[in-house]
Design a protein around this motif. Structure first.
Motif, PDB file in Angstrom:
ATOM      1  N   MET A   1      40.521  44.611  38.299  1.00  7.55           N
ATOM      2  CA  MET A   1      39.333  44.070  38.972  1.00  7.55           C
ATOM      3  C   MET A   1      39.482  42.573  39.180  1.00  7.55           C
ATOM      4  SD  MET A   1      35.936  46.070  37.640  1.00  7.55           S
ATOM      5  CE  MET A   1      36.237  46.057  35.890  1.00  7.55           C
ATOM      6  N   GLN A   2      39.938  41.851  38.149  1.00  8.34           N
ATOM      7  CA  GLN A   2      40.150  40.407  38.277  1.00  8.34           C
ATOM      8  C   GLN A   2      41.094  40.095  39.430  1.00  8.34           C
ATOM      9  OE1 GLN A   2      41.423  39.303  34.224  1.00  8.34           O
ATOM     10  NE2 GLN A   2      39.786  37.801  34.314  1.00  8.34           N
ATOM     11  N   ALA A   3      42.181  40.847  39.518  1.00  8.42           N
ATOM     12  CA  ALA A   3      43.172  40.611  40.574  1.00  8.42           C
ATOM     13  C   ALA A   3      42.560  40.838  41.960  1.00  8.42           C
ATOM     14  CB  ALA A   3      44.393  41.505  40.368  1.00  8.42           C
TER      15      ALA A   3
ATOM     16  N   ARG B   1      36.017  38.174  25.907  1.00  6.31           N
ATOM     17  CA  ARG B   1      36.114  37.066  26.865  1.00  6.31           C
ATOM     18  C   ARG B   1      36.703  37.520  28.192  1.00  6.31           C
ATOM     19  NH1 ARG B   1      37.628  32.262  22.685  1.00  6.31           N
ATOM     20  NH2 ARG B   1      35.481  31.916  22.052  1.00  6.31           N
ATOM     21  N   LEU B   2      37.666  38.436  28.129  1.00  7.68           N
ATOM     22  CA  LEU B   2      38.246  38.993  29.351  1.00  7.68           C
ATOM     23  C   LEU B   2      37.159  39.660  30.188  1.00  7.68           C
ATOM     24  CD1 LEU B   2      40.750  39.808  31.074  1.00  7.68           C
ATOM     25  CD2 LEU B   2      40.908  41.851  29.644  1.00  7.68           C
ATOM     26  N   PHE B   3      36.322  40.485  29.541  1.00  6.85           N
ATOM     27  CA  PHE B   3      35.242  41.137  30.280  1.00  6.85           C
ATOM     28  C   PHE B   3      34.229  40.102  30.770  1.00  6.85           C
ATOM     29  CE2 PHE B   3      31.152  43.340  30.669  1.00  6.85           C
ATOM     30  CZ  PHE B   3      31.500  44.164  31.729  1.00  6.85           C
ATOM     31  N   GLY B   4      33.937  39.101  29.956  1.00  8.24           N
ATOM     32  CA  GLY B   4      33.020  38.045  30.378  1.00  8.24           C
ATOM     33  C   GLY B   4      33.514  37.328  31.622  1.00  8.24           C
ATOM     34  N   ARG B   5      34.820  37.099  31.685  1.00 14.10           N
ATOM     35  CA  ARG B   5      35.394  36.441  32.866  1.00 14.10           C
ATOM     36  C   ARG B   5      35.256  37.313  34.113  1.00 14.10           C
ATOM     37  NH1 ARG B   5      39.152  34.736  28.920  1.00 14.10           N
ATOM     38  NH2 ARG B   5      40.633  36.368  29.505  1.00 14.10           N
ATOM     39  N   VAL B   6      35.462  38.622  33.961  1.00 14.48           N
ATOM     40  CA  VAL B   6      35.366  39.495  35.140  1.00 14.48           C
ATOM     41  C   VAL B   6      33.911  39.600  35.616  1.00 14.48           C
ATOM     42  CG1 VAL B   6      35.080  41.872  34.255  1.00 14.48           C
ATOM     43  CG2 VAL B   6      36.518  41.458  36.215  1.00 14.48           C
ATOM     44  N   ILE B   7      32.962  39.616  34.690  1.00 15.06           N
ATOM     45  CA  ILE B   7      31.543  39.647  35.079  1.00 15.06           C
ATOM     46  C   ILE B   7      31.182  38.355  35.819  1.00 15.06           C
ATOM     47  CG2 ILE B   7      29.214  39.386  34.079  1.00 15.06           C
ATOM     48  CD1 ILE B   7      29.854  42.233  34.206  1.00 15.06           C
TER      49      ILE B   7
ATOM     50  N   GLN C   1      30.013  35.572  40.936  1.00 17.57           N
ATOM     51  CA  GLN C   1      30.211  34.408  41.791  1.00 17.57           C
ATOM     52  C   GLN C   1      30.974  34.703  43.081  1.00 17.57           C
ATOM     53  OE1 GLN C   1      31.942  31.510  39.107  1.00 17.57           O
ATOM     54  NE2 GLN C   1      30.008  31.220  38.039  1.00 17.57           N
ATOM     55  N   LEU C   2      31.284  35.967  43.340  1.00 18.05           N
ATOM     56  CA  LEU C   2      31.991  36.310  44.582  1.00 18.05           C
ATOM     57  C   LEU C   2      31.209  35.832  45.799  1.00 18.05           C
ATOM     58  CD1 LEU C   2      33.390  39.954  44.268  1.00 18.05           C
ATOM     59  CD2 LEU C   2      34.687  37.835  44.446  1.00 18.05           C
ATOM     60  N   SER C   3      31.923  35.442  46.829  1.00 17.81           N
ATOM     61  CA  SER C   3      31.275  35.012  48.062  1.00 17.81           C
ATOM     62  C   SER C   3      30.743  36.202  48.870  1.00 17.81           C
ATOM     63  CB  SER C   3      32.255  34.178  48.893  1.00 17.81           C
ATOM     64  OG  SER C   3      33.444  34.901  49.150  1.00 17.81           O
ATOM     65  N   GLN C   4      31.235  37.395  48.596  1.00 14.80           N
ATOM     66  CA  GLN C   4      30.791  38.585  49.314  1.00 14.80           C
ATOM     67  C   GLN C   4      29.492  39.144  48.711  1.00 14.80           C
ATOM     68  OE1 GLN C   4      33.917  38.150  48.189  1.00 14.80           O
ATOM     69  NE2 GLN C   4      35.091  38.077  50.067  1.00 14.80           N
TER      70      GLN C   4
ATOM     71  N   PHE D   1      26.793  48.830  32.976  1.00 20.15           N
ATOM     72  CA  PHE D   1      25.460  48.319  33.294  1.00 20.15           C
ATOM     73  C   PHE D   1      25.544  46.819  33.591  1.00 20.15           C
ATOM     74  CE2 PHE D   1      21.191  46.806  31.752  1.00 20.15           C
ATOM     75  CZ  PHE D   1      20.471  47.271  32.846  1.00 20.15           C
ATOM     76  N   GLY D   2      26.423  46.113  32.888  1.00 22.93           N
ATOM     77  CA  GLY D   2      26.634  44.693  33.162  1.00 22.93           C
ATOM     78  C   GLY D   2      27.090  44.454  34.590  1.00 22.93           C
ATOM     79  N   LEU D   3      27.994  45.305  35.081  1.00 22.07           N
ATOM     80  CA  LEU D   3      28.447  45.196  36.472  1.00 22.07           C
ATOM     81  C   LEU D   3      27.277  45.397  37.431  1.00 22.07           C
ATOM     82  CD1 LEU D   3      31.751  47.292  36.236  1.00 22.07           C
ATOM     83  CD2 LEU D   3      31.571  44.791  36.299  1.00 22.07           C
TER      84      LEU D   3
END
Length: 138
Positions: free
Chosen positions: A39-41, A88-94, A99-102, A117-119
Motif C-alpha cells: 500500500m505504501q508503495a 509505526r509502519l501502519f501509522g505511516r500508511v494511515i 494525505q493523498l491528493s486523490q 476500520f482505520g482505513l
C-alpha cells in the motif's frame, strides 16, 4: 503511471480511478506487513499524479478488512521494538492515505475491523453495505 507489482493487492486503473482491492480473502483480507508495504508503495506512486483522480478501496470476496494479520502480530511480539516498528509502519500508511491528493473512497462490505476500520476512517467517502460491521475490537 507505473504501478508496483503487488501480491496482496489487486490493482486496476481505469479512466482516472485506481481500484485497489485487498486480496487475501482466506484471512478476510487481514493486513500483513507485506500488504501494508505494498500500500505504501502504491500511495507513493499515485500521490500528486494528476492522471489518478480517485482511489477506491475495497476487499475481495465480500470482506473489507479484518484488521492486522494475527500471524504478523504474533511474530512482532518477540520484542517491544518489533511491536513498536509494526505499529509505526501502519501509522505511516494511515497518514499517507489520509494525505493523498486523490479522493479516497472506501467500499465496505462485510467487516472493517481494527486497522481496516482505520482505513475507513481516513477515507473521504465511505459507501457501506447495509450488513457491514465496523469496530475496534482492541
Amino acid at each position: 503511471m507505473m504501478l508496483p507489482a503487488c501480491q496482496t493487492l489487486a490493482l486496476q486503473f481505469d479512466r482516472g480511478v485506481l481500484y485497489m482491492t485487498f486480496d487475501r480473502p482466506k484471512v478476510r483480507n487481514a493486513m500483513s506487513r507485506q500488504m501494508v508495504e505494498e500500500m505504501q508503495a502504491v500511495f507513493s506512486v499515485i500521490d500528486g499524479d494528476s492522471a489518478c483522480r480517485a482511489l477506491v478501496l475495497r476487499g475481495a470476496e465480500g470482506f473489507f478488512c479484518a484488521g492486522g494479520d494475527i500471524k504478523d502480530m504474533a511474530m512482532a511480539r518477540s520484542s517491544e521494538a518489533a511491536v513498536t516498528e509494526l505499529n509505526r509502519l501502519f501509522g505511516r500508511v494511515i497518514t499517507q492515505l489520509d494525505q493523498l491528493s486523490q479522493t479516497v473512497v472506501a467500499v465496505v462490505e462485510g467487516a472493517a475491523m481494527g486497522g481496516g476500520f482505520g482505513l475507513v476512517c481516513v477515507a473521504d467517502i465511505v459507501l457501506a453495505h447495509s450488513g457491514a460491521k465496523m469496530a475496534l475490537p482492541e
